[in-house]
Design an enzyme around this catalytic site. Structure first.
Site, short mmCIF file in Angstrom:
data_model
loop_
_atom_site.label_atom_id
_atom_site.label_comp_id
_atom_site.label_asym_id
_atom_site.label_seq_id
_atom_site.Cartn_x
_atom_site.Cartn_y
_atom_site.Cartn_z
N HIS A 169 3.96 -2.80 -0.86
CA HIS A 169 3.74 -1.41 -0.30
C HIS A 169 5.23 -1.16 0.01
O HIS A 169 5.62 -0.25 0.66
CB HIS A 169 3.24 -1.48 1.21
CG HIS A 169 1.57 -1.54 0.99
ND1 HIS A 169 0.78 -0.48 0.62
CD2 HIS A 169 0.74 -2.67 0.71
CE1 HIS A 169 -0.30 -0.72 0.34
NE2 HIS A 169 -0.52 -1.97 0.42
N LYS A 180 1.48 2.14 -6.68
CA LYS A 180 1.65 2.92 -5.47
C LYS A 180 2.89 3.83 -5.58
O LYS A 180 2.87 4.94 -6.01
CB LYS A 180 1.68 1.89 -4.26
CG LYS A 180 0.17 0.93 -4.20
CD LYS A 180 0.19 0.23 -3.03
CE LYS A 180 -1.08 -0.82 -3.23
NZ LYS A 180 -2.29 -0.21 -3.04
N SER A 207 0.24 -3.41 5.08
CA SER A 207 -0.06 -1.88 4.77
C SER A 207 -1.02 -1.31 5.80
O SER A 207 -1.13 -0.02 5.95
CB SER A 207 -0.93 -1.50 3.50
OG SER A 207 -2.02 -1.94 3.45
N1 PMP Z 1 -1.27 -6.60 -2.56
C1 PMP Z 1 -1.46 -5.60 -1.36
C2 PMP Z 1 -0.77 -5.96 -0.15
C3 PMP Z 1 -2.10 -4.34 -1.76
O1 PMP Z 1 -2.41 -3.68 -0.35
C4 PMP Z 1 -2.73 -4.25 -2.84
C5 PMP Z 1 -3.63 -3.03 -2.77
N2 PMP Z 1 -4.07 -2.15 -2.30
C6 PMP Z 1 -2.55 -5.26 -3.78
C7 PMP Z 1 -1.75 -6.21 -3.63
C8 PMP Z 1 -3.09 -4.78 -5.06
O2 PMP Z 1 -2.32 -4.04 -5.89
P1 PMP Z 1 -3.03 -3.18 -7.10
O3 PMP Z 1 -3.57 -2.00 -6.37
O4 PMP Z 1 -1.87 -2.75 -7.78
O5 PMP Z 1 -3.93 -3.82 -7.48
#
Ligand code: PMP
Length: 414
Positions: free
Chosen positions: A227, A258, A199
């Site tokens: 993502h 997301k 991301s």
């Molecule tokens: N994995 C990745 C690659 C993320 O970027 C994120 C959140 N930014 C998460 C897991 C965690 O997901 P959540 O926001 O649903 O806790």
């Protein structure tokens, strides 16, 4: 000396905490939360409170609700209906009082989305990664986990908490991954943990080639598609669907927070893996399950994005336009093939300054991304245009950025 009868020496706890905060200020990394007022249906337009001046209009450029599904009428209607029908909370852990028909139905839907035997919900994507990785690796004595160096903090925490051996391979570097796999005991259980869309750098893993290595060295694969779910593939099954490799991945992990616009996380895998995580992972067992209202909203969102490509197509078009406009203006945008638009600054203080000026003077809301989210020296602004960001908004944004770049004496490409 302190004895049983003398008072314990005073410890200045608040000094310790204040020093920790001061370090962040000194490095320009202290985070400020913006007080944003959203209005259902108005996204990306919103308002925010800045200082003592009443709410002012802003355009939001940094939401991970990439497709604005959090404001979609089907999602809202499903949540209202669930709230009306069954009330607000789940009432407990999945093992005790918190298992509802909504949870079961969404798990079926997610398993089907990824072509897996089963799926399991968690309260967030973070928890899914931590709970699954820590448990899985712990259950395989002698397990070695191979982890991409840019893996998310939740995967790193899971691997660390499993107590197993870890090898970090250079980002998307197949040769390095193979070198590490080849150096280890062929008989040791192995797990390769990686993401599909990264991301912050907005690039994509060579999933099929990683699966080839997994086959060659008899390793399991764990793919974070946080993502990518809802965003790629004909039905929003992620990059593994787009590249037709989902059946080669042992565990696909995703979020409902997301592209699906609600909240929660999940894994999809063979039934035996779902069963083992359900039965052994503390992060699944010992916590109240997701509210049925959230689950109903996520279910509506997943179903909608399985059938409709308009949102992700619109989002991809918006991201392509924004990248082209930034590049044309000489701004240091990362050339990415994904829906994320990273603009490199390389300095935490300047990144924060740009973000502050954008908000105060141009009504543009985008947060700076600093260490530890990205390595020091690669601080950036991360734009996530959605299908509703139009070209006029993008041109205004680019003009504002060019003006600020000049003001801060940052370099524009010729
Ligand atoms: N994995 C990745 C690659 C993320 O970027 C994120 C959140 N930014 C998460 C897991 C965690 O997901 P959540 O926001 O649903 O806790």
């Amino acid at each position: 000396m302190h004895t049983k009868d003398s008072p314990a020496p005073a410890i200045d706890y608040s000094r310790v905490f204040n020093q920790a905060i001061d370090r962040l200020h000194a490095e320009g990394r202290y985070r400020v939360f913006i007080d944003v007022l959203r209005n259902k249906g108005a996204y990306p337009n919103a308002r925010c409170f800045a200082g003592h001046n009443g709410p002012k209009p802003i355009v939001v450029w940094c939401s991970n609700d990439y497709l604005a599904m959090g404001q979609h009428p089907d999602v809202i209607a499903a949540m209202e209906e669930a709230l009306h029908d069954v009330g607000a909370g789940s009432g407990g852990t999945r093992n005790i009082g918190g298992n509802t028909h909504y949870h079961i139905e969404l798990e079926h839907e997610l398993a089907e989305l990824h072509g897996k035997q089963g799926a399991l919900l968690f309260t967030s994507g973070y928890v899914s990664n931590e709970a699954t990785l820590s448990t899985l690796a712990r259950l395989m004595p002698g397990c070695i986990v191979y982890s991409d160096e840019l893996n998310h903090a939740s995967m790193i925490a899971g691997i660390r908490n499993s107590g197993c051996e870890k090898r970090v391979f250079r980002h998307n570097d197949l040769a390095h991954l193979e070198e590490l796999l080849a150096a280890d005991d062929p008989g040791a259980p192995k797990l390769i943990a990686f993401e599909s869309v990264y991301s912050m750098d907005a690039d994509i893993a060579p999933i099929a080639a990683i699966c080839d290595l997994a086959d060659k060295y008899n390793a399991l694969t764990y793919l974070d598609e946080v993502h990518a779910v809802g965003m790629y593939g004909a039905r929003g099954g992620g990059i593994s669907e787009r590249d037709a490799v989902a059946d080669r991945i042992t565990i696909i992990e995703g979020t409902l927070g997301k592209a699906f616009g609600v909240m929660g996380g999940y894994i999809a895998a063979d039934q035996v893996i779902i069963d083992v995580i359900r039965s052994y992972a503390p992060g699944f067992i010992f916590t109240t399950s997701l509210s049925p209202v959230l689950v109903a909203g996520a279910l509506a969102s997943v179903k909608h994005l399985k059938a409709s490509t308009a949102e992700r197509d619109g989002q991809q078009a918006a991201a392509a336009t924004l990248k082209a406009l930034m590049a044309e203006a000489g701004l240091p945008v990362l050339p990415s093939t994904t829906h994320i638009v990273p603009l490199m600054v390389g300095d935490p203080v300047k990144a924060k300054k740009i973000s502050d000026v954008l908000l105060a003077e141009y009504g543009v809301y985008v947060q700076p991304i600093n260490y530890p989210t990205v390595p020091r020296g690669t601080e950036r602004l991360r734009f996530t245009p959605g299908p509703a960001h139009d070209e006029a908004m993008m041109r205004e944004l680019v003009d504002a950025l060019v003006e600020i770049w000049g003001r801060l004496e940052l370099r524009l490409a010729a």
